[in-house]
Design a protein around this motif. Structure first.
Motif, mmCIF file in Angstrom:
data_model
loop_
_atom_site.group_PDB
_atom_site.id
_atom_site.type_symbol
_atom_site.label_atom_id
_atom_site.label_comp_id
_atom_site.label_asym_id
_atom_site.label_seq_id
_atom_site.Cartn_x
_atom_site.Cartn_y
_atom_site.Cartn_z
ATOM 1 N N ALA A 339 -5.350 -0.628 2.782
ATOM 2 C CA ALA A 339 -4.641 0.819 1.418
ATOM 3 C C ALA A 339 -4.176 1.243 1.450
ATOM 4 O O ALA A 339 -3.572 2.197 0.415
ATOM 5 C CB ALA A 339 -6.742 1.262 2.314
ATOM 6 N N ALA A 340 -3.924 2.488 2.306
ATOM 7 C CA ALA A 340 -3.079 3.657 2.519
ATOM 8 C C ALA A 340 -1.223 2.459 2.179
ATOM 9 O O ALA A 340 -1.120 3.373 1.476
ATOM 10 C CB ALA A 340 -2.828 4.069 3.852
ATOM 11 N N GLU A 341 -1.194 1.432 2.534
ATOM 12 C CA GLU A 341 0.226 1.294 1.758
ATOM 13 C C GLU A 341 0.356 1.107 0.328
ATOM 14 O O GLU A 341 0.912 1.194 -0.265
ATOM 15 C CB GLU A 341 0.585 -0.502 2.621
ATOM 16 C CG GLU A 341 1.409 -0.871 2.271
ATOM 17 C CD GLU A 341 3.423 0.251 2.270
ATOM 18 O OE1 GLU A 341 2.336 0.927 3.024
ATOM 19 O OE2 GLU A 341 3.705 -0.291 2.758
ATOM 20 N N PHE A 342 -0.928 -0.155 -0.013
ATOM 21 C CA PHE A 342 -1.304 0.182 -1.341
ATOM 22 C C PHE A 342 -1.151 1.029 -2.030
ATOM 23 O O PHE A 342 -0.191 1.437 -3.225
ATOM 24 C CB PHE A 342 -2.884 -0.771 -1.640
ATOM 25 C CG PHE A 342 -3.251 -0.697 -2.557
ATOM 26 C CD1 PHE A 342 -3.096 -1.757 -4.234
ATOM 27 C CD2 PHE A 342 -4.043 0.272 -4.017
ATOM 28 C CE1 PHE A 342 -3.472 -1.892 -4.939
ATOM 29 C CE2 PHE A 342 -4.407 0.230 -4.998
ATOM 30 C CZ PHE A 342 -4.093 -0.918 -6.096
ATOM 31 N N ARG A 343 -1.893 2.055 -1.131
ATOM 32 C CA ARG A 343 -1.573 3.510 -2.217
ATOM 33 C C ARG A 343 -0.156 4.701 -2.536
ATOM 34 O O ARG A 343 -0.068 4.425 -3.358
ATOM 35 C CB ARG A 343 -3.022 4.245 -1.386
ATOM 36 C CG ARG A 343 -2.327 6.318 -2.147
ATOM 37 C CD ARG A 343 -3.289 6.935 -1.002
ATOM 38 N NE ARG A 343 -3.546 8.123 -1.459
ATOM 39 C CZ ARG A 343 -3.656 8.667 -0.491
ATOM 40 N NH1 ARG A 343 -4.401 9.270 0.325
ATOM 41 N NH2 ARG A 343 -3.530 10.352 -1.101
ATOM 42 N N ARG A 345 2.465 2.935 -2.621
ATOM 43 C CA ARG A 345 3.514 1.858 -3.069
ATOM 44 C C ARG A 345 3.747 2.156 -4.367
ATOM 45 O O ARG A 345 4.447 0.882 -4.530
ATOM 46 C CB ARG A 345 3.860 0.549 -2.485
ATOM 47 C CG ARG A 345 3.242 -0.275 -2.388
ATOM 48 C CD ARG A 345 3.386 -1.571 -1.713
ATOM 49 N NE ARG A 345 1.968 -1.866 -2.231
ATOM 50 C CZ ARG A 345 1.984 -3.389 -3.411
ATOM 51 N NH1 ARG A 345 3.181 -3.539 -4.428
ATOM 52 N NH2 ARG A 345 1.036 -3.787 -3.686
ATOM 53 N N ASN A 346 2.864 2.529 -5.242
ATOM 54 C CA ASN A 346 2.992 2.873 -6.364
ATOM 55 C C ASN A 346 3.232 0.901 -6.995
ATOM 56 O O ASN A 346 3.689 0.256 -7.656
ATOM 57 C CB ASN A 346 4.100 3.166 -6.944
ATOM 58 C CG ASN A 346 4.053 2.838 -8.723
ATOM 59 O OD1 ASN A 346 3.470 2.859 -8.824
ATOM 60 N ND2 ASN A 346 5.205 3.503 -9.166
ATOM 61 N N GLU A 373 -6.599 5.991 -7.059
ATOM 62 C CA GLU A 373 -5.178 4.616 -7.633
ATOM 63 C C GLU A 373 -5.856 3.491 -8.659
ATOM 64 O O GLU A 373 -5.008 3.334 -9.507
ATOM 65 C CB GLU A 373 -4.203 4.251 -6.760
ATOM 66 C CG GLU A 373 -2.994 4.047 -6.994
ATOM 67 C CD GLU A 373 -2.269 5.046 -7.551
ATOM 68 O OE1 GLU A 373 -2.060 6.557 -7.349
ATOM 69 O OE2 GLU A 373 -1.045 4.724 -8.103
ATOM 70 N N ALA A 374 -5.914 2.435 -8.009
ATOM 71 C CA ALA A 374 -6.458 1.426 -8.607
ATOM 72 C C ALA A 374 -6.800 2.019 -10.294
ATOM 73 O O ALA A 374 -7.005 1.123 -10.987
ATOM 74 C CB ALA A 374 -7.360 1.042 -8.101
#
Ligand code: F6R
Length: 619
Positions: A339-343, A345-346, A373-374
């Motif tokens: 989840a942190a990576e998703f958030r 890395r745009n 973010e999503a």
């Protein structure tokens, strides 16, 4: 992580607060404290270590005038972020004006992080205030006190306008006995409504004994509580109404029920927990899953371009099973991402993407941020969450509750198997809207409905697993191998072992080991290989042979009656025959028990492993 309890009403506050703190112990913490509103002013007691130590310090408080008869108080368990876990850094933190003496005028407990605390601290010290601790929370207490002119609500509102960061706060003032001031931004707060009393907590488990009627605060809500009166305002818009909901978890569900540890109890609860997840959600005749909370009809599903699954830790591992099953059965591209990576890395997501956020607690900071973010990027966002009313559940607006019951042990077990069961139902629903036939759907329903029984069979081998575990309890390293659906099982099995036994355990895709990491392998490192009947088994067994050739002892997870595995493992944990996508669950249960018994033999603190917290509400 940190826990909050507050009480105001007609009963003695101290025992209610201490019991509430005990109920929050499972979240992980390293110091505890409480503040009581007494006739002589606010009395604060704190201690490093456990709640039992705090209770010892309080002594015979029920008989002590000024303590036992205090009707309002706040309490906290702290998981250190700013400053070590010392008594001085423990909450509650108090403040009074410069030259105002020792006794605090304002006292508060706080979960979350005040990001601009250093700047605020310099300003407050410039006003002649002396701060004793290294915490951001004490800065907050002084900030509120600096605005205090006899109205705590006004002071808190002014203070919070200066703060950046996250908070769940409960505050009291010496001059307003009987009043609790509560505020929330990014850190959960639940208000329990009683007859002549109100309770406040960061987690409903702390107050279930007293009431099931609760109100969840939204971000930027501030509530003034006096006795049974609760008045909620939004810091942005003024008075607001938040409707009460009823919690359906019983108080008993949060007790150990005769098991040595919550973890063992929760492992054994899995047949029921999984049944509660799937109950009423299977349509056997149509060979489909009924997931109305997702709010997606077959036409919506036909429009979907892709599914993105986000989560952390164990929930991330469940997500990986979801990725495989959705691609496998529904033919829909699926990806899983931390989840942190998703958030950060745009990511490229849009209206035709479904973001499935998986979280037992529904409060994990990184998963919540990924959800936001999503949402901002216009994706469809759904939550797979266990805790009803949690922030992720509320912010996603659509999703599925796991109904696995409270998970108290820090190491997640039943939430994982419920998450996987839920993801299999989602795969079924998506597959039926695509190419899966009704007949195959009907069979799939039967496969899912068989899962609780598969788990029961593994639980029946608990004693045998315990004996195997005893033989490996002295290891300091372990490798886990799996491929296909068994790769997430290897990841989850290794995570369980390292969390609770402190053995360094690493999971590899079985094919990946020989691309470098096999260099580490020695006779001292046992290998746990998950190779049930099904595609990929022979290849994993070849990888096992490579390990044995280097002298490693091997624990195999294999299908009962599979003679082909003879000679590959030094020990075998047997699981019943079933398709690979459901074998994920019994195989994981076998490894949960293996990790549990290894940790038990090593004498570890199983339910509250060092350094870990139940819900990770900081980044
Ligand atoms: C491991 C464990 C953690 C959590 C992770 C996410 O046993 O419990 O890895 O899975 O912190 O927590 P949730 O699912 O609450 O978002």
């Amino acid at each position: 992580m940190c826990g909050i309890v507050g009480y105001t009403g007609k009963k003695s506050a101290a025992p209610i607060l201490l019991n509430g703190l005990r109920r929050l112990e499972y979240r992980g913490y390293d110091s505890a404290g409480l503040a009581l509103s007494t006739e002589a002013g606010i009395r604060v007691e704190k201690s490093e270590g456990k709640v039992a130590k705090l209770a010892e310090i309080l002594g015979d408080y029920e008989e002590t005038p000024g303590l036992g008869d205090a009707l309002t108080g706040i309490a906290h368990t702290r998981w250190a972020t700013h400053g070590p876990p010392t008594t001085i850094n423990a909450h509650p933190h108090g403040a009074c004006p410069p030259g105002g003496g020792e006794a605090p005028r304002v006292v508060l407990v706080h979960n979350g992080i005040i990001e601009n605390y250093k700047t605020l601290k310099v300003l407050l010290e410039g006003e002649g205030r002396t701060l004793a601790s290294e915490t951001d929370t004490e800065v907050l207490a002084h900030l509120v006190d600096s605005y205090y002119e006899g109205d705590l609500q006004q002071a808190m509102t002014k203070a919070l306008a200066k703060v950046t960061g996250t908070f769940g706060i409960v505050c009291m003032a010496k001059d307003e006995p009987g009043v609790l001031l509560v505020a929330r931004r990014g850190s959960p707060i639940v208000i329990g409504l009683g007859e002549d009393e109100t309770l406040v907590a960061s987690d409903a488990a702390a107050i279930l004994r007293h009431t099931r009627q609760v109100v969840y605060l939204d971000d930027n809500d501030i509530a003034r509580i006096e006795g049974a009166e609760v008045e909620i305002r939004s810091l942005d818009t003024g008075p607001v109404t938040r409707h009460p909901t009823e919690i359906d978890w019983s108080d008993d569900a949060a007790e150990k029920g005769g098991y040595a540890h919550y973890m063992l109890k929760e492992i054994f609860e899995q047949p029921d927990a999984i049944w509660n997840t799937i109950r009423g959600r299977m349509d056997a005749d149509r060979g489909n899953a009924v997931l109305s909370g997702l709010n997606l009809n077959p036409r919506d599903l036909a429009d979907l371009r892709r599914v993105l699954v986000v989560g952390c830790g164990t929930s991330l591992h469940a997500g990986l099973v979801g990725e495989y099953a959705i691609e496998d059965f529904a033919g829909l591209p699926a990806e899983v991402e931390q989840a942190a990576e998703f958030r950060y890395r745009n990511p490229i997501v849009g209206a035709r993407d479904l973001v499935l956020s998986i979280s037992q607690s529904g409060e994990t900071a990184d998963t919540l941020a990924a959800v936001r973010e999503a949402v901002d990027k216009g994706a469809l966002v759904a939550g797979l969450v266990n805790v009803v009313g949690s922030t992720i559940a509320r912010e996603t607006g659509r999703g599925i509750y796991l109904h696995a019951g409270p998970e108290i042990s820090v190491a997640s077990t039943k939430a994982f198997t419920s998450q996987v069961s839920c993801l299999l139902m989602i795969a079924l629903k998506f597959a039926r809207a695509a190419r899966m036939s009704r007949e195959r759907g009907m069979q799939f329903v039967r496969e899912i409905e068989a899962i609780p029984e598969l788990v029961r069979s593994v639980l029946a081998t608990n004693d045998a697993i315990a004996k195997v575990a005893e033989r490996y309890a002295k290891a300091e390293h372990a490798f886990y191998l799996g491929r296909g659906y068994m790769y997430p099982v290897a990841l989850e099995g290794a995570l369980k072992l390292k969390e609770i036994s402190y053995i360094h355990a690493e999971a590899f895709h079985a094919a990946e080991l020989k691309h470098g990491s096999i260099a580490l392998l020695t006779e001292e490192i046992p290998v746990v290989a998950i190779a049930p009947e099904g595609p990929g088994k022979e290849k994993t067994l070849s990888n096992v042979a490579e390990c044995r050739a280097r002298g490693s002892k091997v624990v195999l997870v294999a299908t009962e009656g599979d003679e082909e595995v003879d000679g590959y493992g030094d020990d075998v944990l047997w699981i019943p025959e079933c398709p690979l996508h459901t074998a994920v669950i019994p195989a994981t249960v076998a490894l949960q028990l293996f990790a549990y018994h290894v940790a038990r033999v090593r004498g570890c603190s199983i339910d509250q492993p060092r350094n870990l917290a139940k819900s990770v509400t900081v980044e």
